[in-house]
Design a protein around this motif. Structure first.
Motif, short mmCIF file in Angstrom:
data_model
loop_
_atom_site.label_atom_id
_atom_site.label_comp_id
_atom_site.label_asym_id
_atom_site.label_seq_id
_atom_site.Cartn_x
_atom_site.Cartn_y
_atom_site.Cartn_z
N ARG A 56 41.18 53.30 -15.00
CA ARG A 56 41.89 52.33 -14.18
C ARG A 56 40.98 51.61 -13.20
NH1 ARG A 56 47.69 52.50 -13.32
NH2 ARG A 56 48.63 53.55 -15.09
N LEU A 57 39.86 52.21 -12.82
CA LEU A 57 39.00 51.55 -11.81
C LEU A 57 37.84 50.76 -12.41
CD1 LEU A 57 40.62 53.31 -9.79
CD2 LEU A 57 38.55 53.36 -8.41
N THR A 58 37.32 51.24 -13.57
CA THR A 58 36.15 50.54 -14.13
C THR A 58 36.48 49.82 -15.44
OG1 THR A 58 35.35 52.41 -15.45
CG2 THR A 58 34.64 52.31 -13.15
N GLY A 59 37.69 50.03 -15.97
CA GLY A 59 38.08 49.33 -17.19
C GLY A 59 37.46 49.87 -18.46
N TRP A 95 39.48 62.19 -2.72
CA TRP A 95 38.93 61.12 -1.90
C TRP A 95 39.66 59.81 -2.13
CZ3 TRP A 95 36.60 63.49 1.65
CH2 TRP A 95 35.84 64.63 1.38
N ILE A 96 40.26 59.69 -3.31
CA ILE A 96 41.15 58.55 -3.58
C ILE A 96 42.43 59.07 -4.21
CG2 ILE A 96 39.27 56.88 -3.92
CD1 ILE A 96 39.79 57.10 -6.96
N SER A 97 43.48 58.25 -4.14
CA SER A 97 44.69 58.52 -4.89
C SER A 97 45.27 57.17 -5.29
CB SER A 97 45.69 59.33 -4.06
OG SER A 97 46.77 59.77 -4.88
N PHE A 98 46.47 57.17 -5.85
CA PHE A 98 47.09 55.92 -6.28
C PHE A 98 48.51 55.82 -5.72
CE2 PHE A 98 43.96 56.71 -9.63
CZ PHE A 98 43.36 55.47 -9.76
N ALA A 99 48.92 54.59 -5.37
CA ALA A 99 50.32 54.32 -5.09
C ALA A 99 51.04 54.14 -6.44
CB ALA A 99 50.46 53.07 -4.24
N ASP A 100 52.37 54.22 -6.42
CA ASP A 100 53.11 54.11 -7.67
C ASP A 100 52.88 52.78 -8.39
OD1 ASP A 100 54.11 56.62 -7.31
OD2 ASP A 100 56.04 55.97 -6.49
N SER A 132 47.98 50.64 -7.13
CA SER A 132 46.92 50.29 -6.19
C SER A 132 46.22 51.56 -5.70
CB SER A 132 47.47 49.47 -5.02
OG SER A 132 48.53 50.17 -4.41
N VAL A 133 44.96 51.40 -5.29
CA VAL A 133 44.11 52.54 -4.94
C VAL A 133 44.27 52.88 -3.46
CG1 VAL A 133 41.73 53.39 -4.86
CG2 VAL A 133 42.45 51.85 -6.70
N LEU A 134 44.43 54.17 -3.16
CA LEU A 134 44.47 54.66 -1.78
C LEU A 134 43.15 55.34 -1.47
CD1 LEU A 134 48.02 56.29 -2.03
CD2 LEU A 134 47.45 53.96 -1.28
N VAL A 135 42.60 55.09 -0.30
CA VAL A 135 41.28 55.62 0.06
C VAL A 135 41.43 56.56 1.25
CG1 VAL A 135 38.92 55.01 0.70
CG2 VAL A 135 40.25 53.48 -0.78
N VAL A 181 42.80 45.53 -11.90
CA VAL A 181 44.15 45.02 -11.63
C VAL A 181 45.06 46.24 -11.55
CG1 VAL A 181 46.04 43.60 -12.48
CG2 VAL A 181 43.68 42.97 -13.01
N PRO A 182 45.85 46.38 -10.47
CA PRO A 182 46.74 47.55 -10.39
C PRO A 182 47.78 47.51 -11.51
CG PRO A 182 46.99 46.14 -8.44
CD PRO A 182 45.96 45.50 -9.30
N ILE A 183 47.96 48.63 -12.19
CA ILE A 183 48.97 48.73 -13.25
C ILE A 183 49.95 49.82 -12.84
CG2 ILE A 183 49.36 49.33 -15.68
CD1 ILE A 183 46.37 48.41 -16.11
N PRO A 184 51.25 49.49 -12.74
CA PRO A 184 52.24 50.47 -12.28
C PRO A 184 52.27 51.71 -13.18
CG PRO A 184 53.18 48.27 -12.33
CD PRO A 184 51.86 48.18 -13.01
#
Lengths: 314, 314
Positions: A210-213, A257-262, A265-268, A288-291
């Protein structure tokens, strides 16, 4: 998970460099000694606080239970006073960059010391001669970690990782010893490494990092959202409980160190995590954030609450 | 490492989805069958080629030796002809994106087929009814992989990784079973994961990731230069045989997609590896080649010769 305090005295170097704690089974005169018996109660994953010369200079994690072991030869003359028959617990030690002197914090520490078999004296903060190993409360264990954090939080991070590892090792051993269906046992153990049926199941849900494709499978790690150790057997193999991530993204996610919102999007967690993202150029330009699906969101809620280290001071 | 060819027929799906190969111990009339006995010779790390419906549709790696196991219930009516008592070998299967039809390559394959107990007929390329499992030569095994490579080299990459893993698992089990000094055994096993004494030894030689400049220990992996599986016990713990790398750099180095010249400059295996470096923004802006020590250069020579995949077609 339990906390233990060891007073090393002359054998500090031998035990820390050797990766263990050792005590004779009895006093030289054959009498039982509470602080020696204590050693047999240490479990894999327990935290051991090393005290010598008035200072806490190392923290460790027990990587196994006790075993019978003769007095280490490396003790030399320093060990002459002890009986030869003894017990050893293997410990993975982490040396502190800056020692902590409990005497300097006695007001906070004293009320949390055990009333019997205390490793240091409540009144003076001096080491208790008769005590080799003592059980301490998790309140005291956590206080000591808080006192160490400002000068060496990296050591605490390593400690946390080793605790997780030791606890997973113990769970894996329990699964193997369970005598369950061999194929199921094998898949549960392989799932811990992100392999086997778990990896296949995740690939059916998530195809790229999800972060580097990245979508070339050999460069991706199948990472549990709800950690393997905290998951039920079914959750350990559930494809919705995993993400395919580049290895460095996997480390950041796995260690919270990171997580994701539903919404994807990336949480730091904190400024250090933000700095690591910057150094590693994450997320990549194509991000691109993907739900997430509903099932993934269930696991993510666990990750955000129990793994994500929001505001953690490294 | 040995190569095996399994003719699945009706049980293809059950065995591939179940993660194993299974055969009865004897024919239904109690007579021995060479192709059933063959199953007991498969070793962890061996490659198994799955053939069904005239096609090779999956490759696998044996993750354990054979064990006694009754006929899988999932076979249902398809298994009615077989005796109930049998043997099972656990296999980690990788499904091919595009099946390979041996008949289409019979001119190349036929000369490499075994003269006795051949899984397919030299003349026609049709499956040999009487043969469930056959030993095949490594020449034939490698030819089949070369034929598969153009359409699905990613599967071969996964296979290679699983072979390494299975071989390391077997070596680790042998170390544990050796009855050696428990502390030494533990450190050798932990070294495989880049932990314990090995990690401490590497940190004394290398302090930061050579490609990303990261020096915060919790974000680094202690990676063997000469692989753990190929190293002697002393080499497994030698700090000069390791690099502290960011996790994605560790994967690239560990799997041979990159290596280093003695002067510290980065060597890139092929265009896919170059693409991965670009996607992950590697090396980072701060990269400066730092020459290796003489001891490190010795290990690096091994890495460049045996791990680095110069020109490998992914």
């Amino acid at each position: 998970m339990n906390y233990w305090w060891v007073n090393h005295k002359q054998t500090y170097k031998h035990e820390v460099l050797g990766g263990y704690i050792w005590s004779p089974k009895t006093k030289a005169n054959g009498q039982a000694n509470e602080s020696y018996l204590t050693l047999t109660r240490v479990q894999p994953g327990d935290v051991v606080i090393s005290y010598a010369d008035g200072q806490i200079k190392a923290l460790g994690v027990a990587t196994g239970a006790f075993r019978e072991e003769g007095k280490p030869e490396s003790f030399g003359a320093a060990g002459d006073v002890w009986a030869t028959a003894g017990w050893l617990v293997p410990v993975e030690w982490e040396l502190l960059r800056q020692p902590l002197r409990p005497k300097d914090h006695l007001a906070e520490i004293a009320p949390l010391l055990p009333t019997k078999h205390s490793p240091i004296r409540k009144e003076t903060g001096d080491g208790n001669q008769g005590c080799y190993l003592a059980a301490i409360s998790s309140e005291l264990g956590k206080l000591l970690q808080r006192l160490i954090a400002p000068s060496d939080s990296a050591a605490l991070e390593v400690l946390a990782r080793q605790t997780t590892q030791a606890s997973e090792d113990a769970q894996e051993a329990a699964i193997v010893a369970s005598g369950g269906n061999p194929t199921e046992v094998e898949q549960l153990v392989r799932a811990r490494r992100g392999q086997g049926r778990f990896r296949i199941n995740v690939l059916a849900v998530e195809k790229r990092c999800r972060l580097t494709g990245v979508e070339l499978e050999p460069f991706l790690v199948a990472s549990h959202i709800k950690p393997w150790a905290a998951s039920s057997d079914a959750e350990r193999l559930d494809g919705s409980n995993g993400l395919m991530l580049a290895p460095h993204v996997d480390l950041l996610f796995d260690h919270g160190w990171i997580s994701f919102a539903d919404d994807g999007s990336v949480l730091v967690a904190n400024s250090e995590a933000a700095a690591m993202l910057a150094i590693w150029a994450l997320p990549g330009d194509s991000f691109v954030p993907i739900p997430f699906t509903m099932k993934q969101q269930g696991y993510l809620a666990f990750h955000r609450e129990h793994v994500f280290r929001k505001g953690f001071v490294l």
